[in-house]
Design a protein around this motif. Structure first.
Motif, PDB file in Angstrom:
ATOM      1  N   LEU A 143      -6.769   3.721 -11.633  1.00 27.44           N
ATOM      2  CA  LEU A 143      -6.477   5.034 -10.992  1.00 27.44           C
ATOM      3  C   LEU A 143      -5.872   4.949  -9.589  1.00 27.44           C
ATOM      4  O   LEU A 143      -4.821   5.601  -9.160  1.00 27.44           O
ATOM      5  N   GLY A 144      -6.401   4.248  -8.964  1.00 20.92           N
ATOM      6  CA  GLY A 144      -5.852   3.930  -7.517  1.00 20.92           C
ATOM      7  C   GLY A 144      -4.654   3.304  -7.509  1.00 20.92           C
ATOM      8  O   GLY A 144      -3.487   3.844  -6.958  1.00 20.92           O
ATOM      9  N   LEU A 145      -4.211   2.509  -8.387  1.00 22.89           N
ATOM     10  CA  LEU A 145      -3.052   1.685  -8.491  1.00 22.89           C
ATOM     11  C   LEU A 145      -1.792   2.824  -9.186  1.00 22.89           C
ATOM     12  O   LEU A 145      -0.809   2.905  -8.814  1.00 22.89           O
ATOM     13  N   PHE A 146      -2.419   3.735 -10.189  1.00 24.19           N
ATOM     14  CA  PHE A 146      -1.527   4.625 -10.855  1.00 24.19           C
ATOM     15  C   PHE A 146      -1.117   5.668  -9.769  1.00 24.19           C
ATOM     16  O   PHE A 146       0.007   6.263  -9.436  1.00 24.19           O
ATOM     17  N   LEU A 147      -2.297   6.380  -9.234  1.00 24.11           N
ATOM     18  CA  LEU A 147      -1.993   7.741  -8.503  1.00 24.11           C
ATOM     19  C   LEU A 147      -1.532   7.429  -6.825  1.00 24.11           C
ATOM     20  O   LEU A 147      -0.614   8.023  -6.398  1.00 24.11           O
ATOM     21  N   VAL A 148      -1.936   6.189  -6.409  1.00 22.78           N
ATOM     22  CA  VAL A 148      -1.378   5.849  -5.022  1.00 22.78           C
ATOM     23  C   VAL A 148       0.169   5.210  -5.221  1.00 22.78           C
ATOM     24  O   VAL A 148       0.708   5.229  -4.568  1.00 22.78           O
ATOM     25  N   GLY A 149      -0.023   4.381  -6.469  1.00 18.39           N
ATOM     26  CA  GLY A 149       1.250   3.299  -6.616  1.00 18.39           C
ATOM     27  C   GLY A 149       2.451   4.182  -6.721  1.00 18.39           C
ATOM     28  O   GLY A 149       3.527   3.789  -6.046  1.00 18.39           O
ATOM     29  N   TRP A 150       2.552   5.155  -7.699  1.00 15.46           N
ATOM     30  CA  TRP A 150       3.767   5.649  -7.717  1.00 15.46           C
ATOM     31  C   TRP A 150       4.297   6.568  -6.476  1.00 15.46           C
ATOM     32  O   TRP A 150       5.616   6.601  -6.305  1.00 15.46           O
ATOM     33  N   ARG A 151       3.397   7.047  -5.906  1.00 13.06           N
ATOM     34  CA  ARG A 151       3.721   7.794  -4.348  1.00 13.06           C
ATOM     35  C   ARG A 151       4.405   6.623  -3.499  1.00 13.06           C
ATOM     36  O   ARG A 151       5.405   6.794  -2.786  1.00 13.06           O
ATOM     37  N   GLY A 152       3.836   5.234  -3.664  1.00 17.64           N
ATOM     38  CA  GLY A 152       4.409   4.302  -2.949  1.00 17.64           C
ATOM     39  C   GLY A 152       5.679   3.920  -3.183  1.00 17.64           C
ATOM     40  O   GLY A 152       6.810   3.741  -2.330  1.00 17.64           O
ATOM     41  N   ILE A 153       5.940   3.848  -4.633  1.00 12.35           N
ATOM     42  CA  ILE A 153       7.606   3.723  -5.023  1.00 12.35           C
ATOM     43  C   ILE A 153       8.391   4.639  -4.608  1.00 12.35           C
ATOM     44  O   ILE A 153       9.317   4.269  -4.249  1.00 12.35           O
ATOM     45  N   ALA A 154       7.835   5.873  -4.848  1.00 14.31           N
ATOM     46  CA  ALA A 154       8.805   6.856  -4.401  1.00 14.31           C
ATOM     47  C   ALA A 154       9.077   7.069  -3.067  1.00 14.31           C
ATOM     48  O   ALA A 154      10.210   7.331  -2.579  1.00 14.31           O
ATOM     49  N   VAL A 155       8.349   6.760  -1.978  1.00 13.32           N
ATOM     50  CA  VAL A 155       8.771   6.185  -0.655  1.00 13.32           C
ATOM     51  C   VAL A 155       9.523   5.347  -0.395  1.00 13.32           C
ATOM     52  O   VAL A 155      10.554   5.322   0.302  1.00 13.32           O
TER      53      VAL A 155
END
Length: 133
Positions: free
Chosen positions: A105-117
């Motif tokens: 869930l960390g990879l998913f929920l934080v990860g997509w936000r990192g990709i968006a940035v």
């Protein structure tokens, strides 16, 4: 401008992405145990509840793509709330499940936000690097 009762489209999209990724987490987990759709939904709902709690507590709609405050906060509340709801509803939790849950869930929920940035930064650089004609 949105009214106080209407969420901006970016917040609705971010909430949808979060909910979908929590569903993917549940589906992957249940598929690894050979379980059906009912099993996926049984795993999904507590974490969807935790996600909702996280969105409300963090007021995530104000900055839905922010990594540090929103992403980390929503992730932590999703994990903690989801695990608590699983226990309260009589579903089991094992130490290995807690670890896998937190990591995925960390990879998913934080990860997509990192990709968006990263995507926003790349687009901004391309726009400033393109000469105006």
């Amino acid at each position: 401008m949105s009214s106080p009762r209407t969420l901006p489209a970016s917040a609705l999209l971010a909430a949808g992405i979060d909910a979908a990724l929590v569903l993917v987490f549940a589906a992957i987990g249940r598929a690894s145990h050979g379980e059906d759709l009912l099993g996926v939904l049984t795993t999904w709902w507590p974490f969807l509840g935790g996600l909702t709690i996280g969105w409300l507590i963090m007021r995530a709609w104000h900055a839905p793509q922010r990594i540090v405050y929103t992403g980390l906060g929503v992730w932590l509340w999703t994990v903690a709330g989801g695990l608590l709801l699983r226990v309260v509803s009589g579903q089991g939790i094992q130490p290995s499940f807690i670890v896998v849950t937190a990591i995925v869930l960390g990879l998913f929920l934080v990860g997509w936000r990192g990709i968006a940035v990263l995507v926003r930064r790349i687009r901004a650089r391309r726009q400033t690097a393109t000469p105006v004609r």
